[in-house]
Design an enzyme around this catalytic site. Sequence first.
Site, short mmCIF file in Angstrom:
data_model
loop_
_atom_site.label_atom_id
_atom_site.label_comp_id
_atom_site.label_asym_id
_atom_site.label_seq_id
_atom_site.Cartn_x
_atom_site.Cartn_y
_atom_site.Cartn_z
N GLU A 15 0.82 -1.21 0.00
CA GLU A 15 0.00 0.00 0.00
C GLU A 15 0.85 1.27 0.00
OE1 GLU A 15 -3.55 -0.33 2.63
OE2 GLU A 15 -2.70 -2.28 3.12
N ILE A 184 -12.04 -15.05 0.17
CA ILE A 184 -10.76 -15.51 0.71
C ILE A 184 -9.92 -14.27 0.97
CG2 ILE A 184 -8.71 -16.93 0.32
CD1 ILE A 184 -10.43 -18.42 -1.82
N SER A 191 -6.96 -2.63 2.72
CA SER A 191 -7.24 -2.09 1.39
C SER A 191 -7.55 -3.15 0.34
CB SER A 191 -6.07 -1.21 0.91
OG SER A 191 -5.94 -0.08 1.71
N GLU A 222 -18.05 -16.21 4.55
CA GLU A 222 -19.30 -16.17 3.80
C GLU A 222 -19.49 -14.80 3.17
OE1 GLU A 222 -22.98 -16.23 6.01
OE2 GLU A 222 -22.07 -15.16 7.70
N GLU A 228 -23.28 -1.86 1.50
CA GLU A 228 -21.99 -1.66 2.16
C GLU A 228 -21.94 -0.23 2.70
OE1 GLU A 228 -18.44 -3.03 0.31
OE2 GLU A 228 -19.47 -4.63 -0.79
N ASN A 314 -18.03 -5.69 8.89
CA ASN A 314 -17.07 -6.28 7.95
C ASN A 314 -15.66 -6.18 8.51
OD1 ASN A 314 -15.85 -7.37 5.68
ND2 ASN A 314 -15.88 -5.44 4.55
N ASN A 317 -10.89 -0.31 10.36
CA ASN A 317 -9.62 0.19 9.85
C ASN A 317 -9.13 1.31 10.77
OD1 ASN A 317 -7.54 1.50 8.39
ND2 ASN A 317 -8.42 0.81 6.46
N SER A 326 -10.93 9.03 -0.20
CA SER A 326 -11.10 8.25 1.03
C SER A 326 -12.35 8.64 1.79
CB SER A 326 -9.87 8.41 1.93
OG SER A 326 -8.72 7.86 1.32
#
EC number: 6.3.2.4
Length: 362
Positions: A15, A184, A191, A222, A228, A314, A317, A326
């Site tokens: 990153e 995965i 990021s 899952e 979102e 989820n 950060n 951002s």
Amino acid sequence: MKQKVGLLFGGKSTEHQVSLQSAKSVYEAIDKDKYDVLLIGIDKNGNWNLYNNLDTCLLNINNPNKIALRKSDKRLAFFPGKKRYSLFEWPSAAPFGKIDVIFPLVHGGTGEDGSMQGLLQLADIPFVGPGVLSSAVCMDKDIAKRLLRDAGLSVAHSFTFTREMKNTIQFNKLKAKLGTPLFIKPADQGSSVGISQVETANEFYQGVNQAFHYTNKIIVEETIAGRELECAVLGNDFPIASLPGEVSKKQSFYSYEAKYINEDGAQLMIPADLNDSTIQKIKKEAVKAFKALHGEGMARVDFFLTKENRLVINEINTLPGFTNRSMYPKLWEASGLSTRELINTLIQLALERQKNNDTLKS
């Protein structure tokens, strides 16, 4: 007298370029009538380089694909032991003097996993954002999920595998337990680096191999069907949450390219179109998650909102991006706090924490 603020950015992680974009944005927004700003760019070899301004620091400054760190003939070296005067110029070995606060913008491994925070703590230099514990915990998706579940918060179902377990990972068993598509993920990258969303066995094993290129621990998770949403949190002992925003992605998931490279990769809706009760629920759960993971200074909490109006976290950060795309600074702007005011608040929170820590017995 102005306070000296060091922007620390770059680094050896994947990153690196995102970090350079964040540093550019913070440097341009910070109140230079209040702060003397020092640019400390870490190159991909790990050297800490000193710069006077953006022009001497960055190449291709307006191109996210090609932005790069210039070479510098001045470097910074760290020698532990001398309280708050542990930094020296190299190769002259001249003492650098006091830095009042560091604003870390080193994304990815070693930047937001507690490593950098531990170094700054050893140097006794105040720094923006959470400390060692919260940084390390939030960077590890597996550990963060466990603590969030223990706090009564919802997270996606997943299974964790370390490198020595790689040959035992079976697509059909995971498909039966988690359904498809599957995510995965490297357990300790940010990021969306190294993440795959897969449907078939062939895609699955390719995704497993890819994830293990970046880490020694992966999670298979899952897919949660839902909107979102992201919420920004700010504060130390009494954190507050911003209005939530929504990511409307044009790909199967919010990829690294969509976040930082391709401006058409996703649409950001700030604030999100939500009723007041849902907004208040998101803000409340964001602060609860922040506290559960010992957050300090700042964090961005990412949610899924299902059709049944269920909130699923989820990830969190602790060192969100500050680029011109951002969500973290944009969410605060929508909540009435400009980026300049936000940066000032974060710096003052860092100094407040240091002042409190100085009163503790060692």
